[in-house]
Design a protein around this motif. Structure first.
Motif, PDB file in Angstrom:
ATOM      1  N   PHE A  84     -27.950  24.608   5.167  1.00 28.76           N
ATOM      2  CA  PHE A  84     -26.393  24.922   5.313  1.00 28.76           C
ATOM      3  C   PHE A  84     -25.934  24.191   3.755  1.00 28.76           C
ATOM      4  O   PHE A  84     -25.493  23.089   3.879  1.00 28.76           O
ATOM      5  N   ASP A  85     -25.977  24.727   2.729  1.00 29.32           N
ATOM      6  CA  ASP A  85     -25.567  24.149   1.233  1.00 29.32           C
ATOM      7  C   ASP A  85     -25.439  25.190   0.302  1.00 29.32           C
ATOM      8  O   ASP A  85     -26.616  25.518  -0.238  1.00 29.32           O
ATOM      9  N   LYS A  86     -24.343  25.706   0.265  1.00 29.44           N
ATOM     10  CA  LYS A  86     -24.286  27.097  -0.674  1.00 29.44           C
ATOM     11  C   LYS A  86     -24.542  26.585  -2.255  1.00 29.44           C
ATOM     12  O   LYS A  86     -24.652  27.431  -3.108  1.00 29.44           O
ATOM     13  N   LYS A  87     -24.636  25.187  -2.805  1.00 30.14           N
ATOM     14  CA  LYS A  87     -24.938  25.200  -3.853  1.00 30.14           C
ATOM     15  C   LYS A  87     -26.138  25.182  -4.344  1.00 30.14           C
ATOM     16  O   LYS A  87     -26.663  25.733  -5.469  1.00 30.14           O
ATOM     17  N   ASN A  96     -28.561  26.908  -1.918  1.00 30.83           N
ATOM     18  CA  ASN A  96     -29.155  28.013  -0.825  1.00 30.83           C
ATOM     19  C   ASN A  96     -28.009  29.033  -0.677  1.00 30.83           C
ATOM     20  O   ASN A  96     -26.910  28.850  -0.624  1.00 30.83           O
ATOM     21  N   ASN A  97     -28.475  30.332  -0.543  1.00 30.30           N
ATOM     22  CA  ASN A  97     -27.700  31.284  -0.338  1.00 30.30           C
ATOM     23  C   ASN A  97     -27.604  31.960   1.094  1.00 30.30           C
ATOM     24  O   ASN A  97     -26.613  32.621   1.660  1.00 30.30           O
ATOM     25  N   THR A  98     -28.861  31.422   1.915  1.00 30.49           N
ATOM     26  CA  THR A  98     -28.770  32.027   3.515  1.00 30.49           C
ATOM     27  C   THR A  98     -29.229  31.041   4.388  1.00 30.49           C
ATOM     28  O   THR A  98     -29.874  29.996   4.213  1.00 30.49           O
ATOM     29  N   TYR A  99     -28.309  31.051   5.421  1.00 32.68           N
ATOM     30  CA  TYR A  99     -28.774  30.273   6.506  1.00 32.68           C
ATOM     31  C   TYR A  99     -28.840  31.068   7.835  1.00 32.68           C
ATOM     32  O   TYR A  99     -27.759  31.992   8.022  1.00 32.68           O
ATOM     33  N   VAL A 100     -29.650  30.872   8.771  1.00 35.07           N
ATOM     34  CA  VAL A 100     -30.025  31.868   9.817  1.00 35.07           C
ATOM     35  C   VAL A 100     -30.053  31.077  11.036  1.00 35.07           C
ATOM     36  O   VAL A 100     -30.741  29.907  11.196  1.00 35.07           O
ATOM     37  N   GLU A 121     -13.850  25.273   1.692  1.00 37.09           N
ATOM     38  CA  GLU A 121     -13.392  24.319   2.766  1.00 37.09           C
ATOM     39  C   GLU A 121     -14.291  23.784   3.783  1.00 37.09           C
ATOM     40  O   GLU A 121     -14.366  22.765   4.175  1.00 37.09           O
ATOM     41  N   VAL A 122     -15.119  24.949   4.142  1.00 36.52           N
ATOM     42  CA  VAL A 122     -16.153  24.663   5.223  1.00 36.52           C
ATOM     43  C   VAL A 122     -17.181  23.550   4.744  1.00 36.52           C
ATOM     44  O   VAL A 122     -17.701  22.845   5.780  1.00 36.52           O
ATOM     45  N   PHE A 123     -17.294  23.416   3.558  1.00 39.08           N
ATOM     46  CA  PHE A 123     -18.652  22.483   2.988  1.00 39.08           C
ATOM     47  C   PHE A 123     -17.797  21.122   2.503  1.00 39.08           C
ATOM     48  O   PHE A 123     -18.499  20.285   2.130  1.00 39.08           O
ATOM     49  N   ALA A 124     -16.409  20.995   3.146  1.00 33.92           N
ATOM     50  CA  ALA A 124     -15.904  19.614   2.534  1.00 33.92           C
ATOM     51  C   ALA A 124     -16.496  18.448   3.302  1.00 33.92           C
ATOM     52  O   ALA A 124     -16.464  17.394   2.461  1.00 33.92           O
ATOM     53  N   ASN A 125     -16.821  18.552   4.693  1.00 36.90           N
ATOM     54  CA  ASN A 125     -17.608  17.392   5.278  1.00 36.90           C
ATOM     55  C   ASN A 125     -18.483  17.538   6.325  1.00 36.90           C
ATOM     56  O   ASN A 125     -18.518  18.865   6.627  1.00 36.90           O
ATOM     57  N   LYS A 171     -18.620  21.440   8.433  1.00 41.67           N
ATOM     58  CA  LYS A 171     -19.912  22.319   8.355  1.00 41.67           C
ATOM     59  C   LYS A 171     -20.162  22.505   9.829  1.00 41.67           C
ATOM     60  O   LYS A 171     -20.503  23.721  10.321  1.00 41.67           O
ATOM     61  N   GLN A 172     -20.280  21.433  10.695  1.00 44.34           N
ATOM     62  CA  GLN A 172     -20.753  21.658  11.954  1.00 44.34           C
ATOM     63  C   GLN A 172     -19.823  22.404  12.675  1.00 44.34           C
ATOM     64  O   GLN A 172     -20.513  23.630  13.714  1.00 44.34           O
TER      65      GLN A 172
END
Length: 228
Positions: free
Chosen positions: A13-16, A18-22, A95-99, A103-104
């Motif tokens: 889970f890191d959009k920089k 990766n594109n997909t998380y499952v 904002e989801v990736f802020a911390n 993210k969790q």
């Protein structure tokens, strides 16, 4: 009736980068159904271990197996109810990736939502009735989530499935999925010691491959939620 859920994750889970998380996993309607299918899975895994020459101590996870071996094990789960979520990370708010906490919280939201939609689909097609489910037992592959995070996930599931939720403006109420539910239990497990967590790993890997190659499996026993 009790419901048993086993799940795992695939991707980072890191959009920089990766594109997909499952998320992917299995739903069993009652202990008997679970026990029958775990025996089928153990047999399929044993066949792959023997034909592939894997040591008895080797954990047969998707990251190790050849594609043909993964398919063989996945096929043993054909009659199982499978569920999952595909997160298109490039569409997720920054904002989801802020911390770590934000993210969790988002991942917990996705997990609960995809499980809720799977349950609702099973109710709609008549596989279960919302007044006949007494307990939900959820088993998740262990990771580094803090104890407080595990508590929040269980509370979130119980809120959604047992009590119902208000929307943010408190102008409407979403009723619970099951109106006679006693509660939800949540356990984080090692895939090395729990067979069905390894089975969930195979399911999550299959969904991940399909999402990244525009070939998601299409059958009535695979209930997938795509977000956002």
């Amino acid at each position: 009736m009790d419901i048993f859920v086993y799940s795992d994750e695939s991707g980072v889970f890191d959009k920089k980068h990766n594109n997909t998380y499952v998320y992917g996993g299995l739903i069993f309607l009652g202990k008997q159904e679970k026990d029958v299918n775990v025996r089928k899975y153990i047999k399929a895994e044993s066949n792959v271990r023997m034909s592939g020459g894997y040591a008895d101590t080797t954990e047969l996870k998707a990251s190790l197996l050849k594609n043909k071996e993964k398919y063989s094990i996945y096929r043993s789960l054909n009659n199982c109810i499978k569920f999952g979520a595909v997160i298109n990370q490039q569409n997720v708010l920054e904002e989801v990736f802020a911390n770590k906490k934000s993210k969790q919280r988002y991942l917990d939201y996705v997990y609960i939502l995809c499980l809720k939609r799977a349950f609702e689909a099973l109710i709609t097609r008549g596989d279960i009735k919302n007044d006949q489910i007494k307990n939900i037992h959820v088993f998740v592959d262990e990771h580094t989530t803090a104890t407080s995070g595990k508590y929040e996930l269980r509370e979130g599931m119980e809120q959604e499935f047992k009590f119902g939720t208000f929307n943010k403006s408190y102008n409407s109420f979403n009723p619970p999925v099951f109106n006679q539910l006693n509660g939800v239990t949540l356990k984080f497990c090692s895939s090395n010691s729990v067979n069905l967590i390894r089975a969930a790993d195979i399911v999550a890997n299959r969904i991940y491959f399909g999402a990244n190659n525009a070939c998601l499996p299409d059958n009535s026993n695979l209930l997938i939620t795509i977000l956002p």
